[in-house]
Write a protein that holds these residues in place. Structure first.
Motif, short mmCIF file in Angstrom:
data_model
loop_
_atom_site.label_atom_id
_atom_site.label_comp_id
_atom_site.label_asym_id
_atom_site.label_seq_id
_atom_site.Cartn_x
_atom_site.Cartn_y
_atom_site.Cartn_z
N ALA A 51 0.83 -1.21 0.00
CA ALA A 51 0.00 0.00 0.00
C ALA A 51 0.86 1.26 0.00
CB ALA A 51 -0.93 0.00 1.21
N ALA A 52 0.22 2.36 -0.31
CA ALA A 52 0.93 3.64 -0.46
C ALA A 52 1.72 4.03 0.78
CB ALA A 52 -0.07 4.74 -0.81
N ARG A 53 1.22 3.79 1.96
CA ARG A 53 1.89 4.21 3.19
C ARG A 53 2.34 3.04 4.05
NH1 ARG A 53 3.59 8.24 1.30
NH2 ARG A 53 2.43 10.15 1.22
N ALA A 54 2.41 1.86 3.49
CA ALA A 54 2.84 0.69 4.27
C ALA A 54 4.29 0.84 4.72
CB ALA A 54 2.66 -0.58 3.46
N GLY A 55 5.15 1.25 3.83
CA GLY A 55 6.56 1.43 4.19
C GLY A 55 6.75 2.52 5.24
N ASP A 56 6.00 3.60 5.08
CA ASP A 56 6.07 4.68 6.07
C ASP A 56 5.60 4.19 7.44
OD1 ASP A 56 6.97 6.57 4.22
OD2 ASP A 56 4.92 7.05 3.61
N SER A 57 4.54 3.37 7.42
CA SER A 57 4.02 2.85 8.69
C SER A 57 5.04 1.96 9.37
CB SER A 57 2.72 2.08 8.45
OG SER A 57 1.69 2.97 8.12
N LEU A 58 5.78 1.19 8.59
CA LEU A 58 6.81 0.34 9.17
C LEU A 58 7.92 1.18 9.81
CD1 LEU A 58 7.47 -2.64 9.53
CD2 LEU A 58 8.71 -2.55 7.37
N LEU A 59 8.29 2.26 9.15
CA LEU A 59 9.29 3.17 9.71
C LEU A 59 8.79 3.81 11.00
CD1 LEU A 59 11.95 4.79 9.49
CD2 LEU A 59 10.66 6.48 8.18
N TYR A 60 7.55 4.29 10.99
CA TYR A 60 6.99 4.91 12.20
C TYR A 60 6.76 3.89 13.30
CZ TYR A 60 6.45 9.40 9.91
OH TYR A 60 6.69 10.60 9.29
N LEU A 61 6.49 2.65 12.93
CA LEU A 61 6.37 1.59 13.94
C LEU A 61 7.70 1.43 14.67
CD1 LEU A 61 4.80 -0.65 15.35
CD2 LEU A 61 5.45 -2.17 13.47
N ALA A 62 8.78 1.49 13.93
CA ALA A 62 10.11 1.41 14.56
C ALA A 62 10.31 2.58 15.52
CB ALA A 62 11.20 1.40 13.50
N GLU A 63 9.87 3.77 15.12
CA GLU A 63 9.99 4.93 16.00
C GLU A 63 9.17 4.76 17.28
OE1 GLU A 63 9.45 8.79 14.31
OE2 GLU A 63 10.71 8.32 12.59
N THR A 64 7.98 4.19 17.14
CA THR A 64 7.15 3.98 18.34
C THR A 64 7.79 2.95 19.27
OG1 THR A 64 5.74 2.30 17.28
CG2 THR A 64 4.98 4.57 17.20
N MET A 65 8.40 1.93 18.69
CA MET A 65 9.05 0.91 19.51
C MET A 65 10.23 1.52 20.27
SD MET A 65 6.99 -1.43 18.89
CE MET A 65 7.65 -2.83 19.73
N ILE A 66 10.95 2.42 19.63
CA ILE A 66 12.04 3.13 20.31
C ILE A 66 11.48 3.99 21.44
CG2 ILE A 66 13.79 4.93 20.03
CD1 ILE A 66 14.23 3.77 17.16
N ALA A 67 10.39 4.70 21.15
CA ALA A 67 9.78 5.55 22.17
C ALA A 67 9.28 4.73 23.37
CB ALA A 67 8.62 6.35 21.56
N LEU A 68 8.88 3.49 23.10
CA LEU A 68 8.39 2.62 24.17
C LEU A 68 9.49 1.80 24.82
CD1 LEU A 68 5.16 1.30 22.40
CD2 LEU A 68 5.26 2.91 24.31
N ASP A 69 10.74 2.02 24.41
CA ASP A 69 11.88 1.24 24.90
C ASP A 69 11.68 -0.27 24.71
OD1 ASP A 69 13.37 3.46 25.75
OD2 ASP A 69 12.28 3.53 27.66
N ASP A 70 11.13 -0.61 23.54
CA ASP A 70 10.86 -2.02 23.24
C ASP A 70 11.79 -2.47 22.13
OD1 ASP A 70 9.88 -4.53 22.93
OD2 ASP A 70 7.87 -3.93 22.36
#
Length: 70
Positions: A51-70
């Motif tokens: 999908a158009a924003r699937a790759g972006d979502s994967l990148l932002y998922l990584a950012e959220t995991m960093i923010a959550l210390d996961d």
């Protein structure tokens, strides 16, 4: 967040649903709510990996995991 939630719930087959889910996750992330953002990024990526924003979502998922210390 409220309007984007309404959009993704009412129009799950819309041509811009990938944008909607990604923006919803980003709205939560920008508001400091990484725990609420992560499921939206994951859901968007898993729904359609091409999908158009699937790759972006994967990148932002990584950012959220960093923010959550996961």
């Amino acid at each position: 967040q409220q309007q984007l939630t309404m959009f993704v719930e009412r129009y799950p087959n819309h041509s811009r649903i990938s944008y909607g889910r990604n923006l919803l996750g980003r709205a939560y992330l920008d508001d400091g709510k990484a725990k609420e953002a992560a499921p939206w990024f994951l859901r968007n990526y898993q729904a359609d990996k091409a999908a158009a924003r699937a790759g972006d979502s994967l990148l932002y998922l990584a950012e959220t995991m960093i923010a959550l210390d996961d």
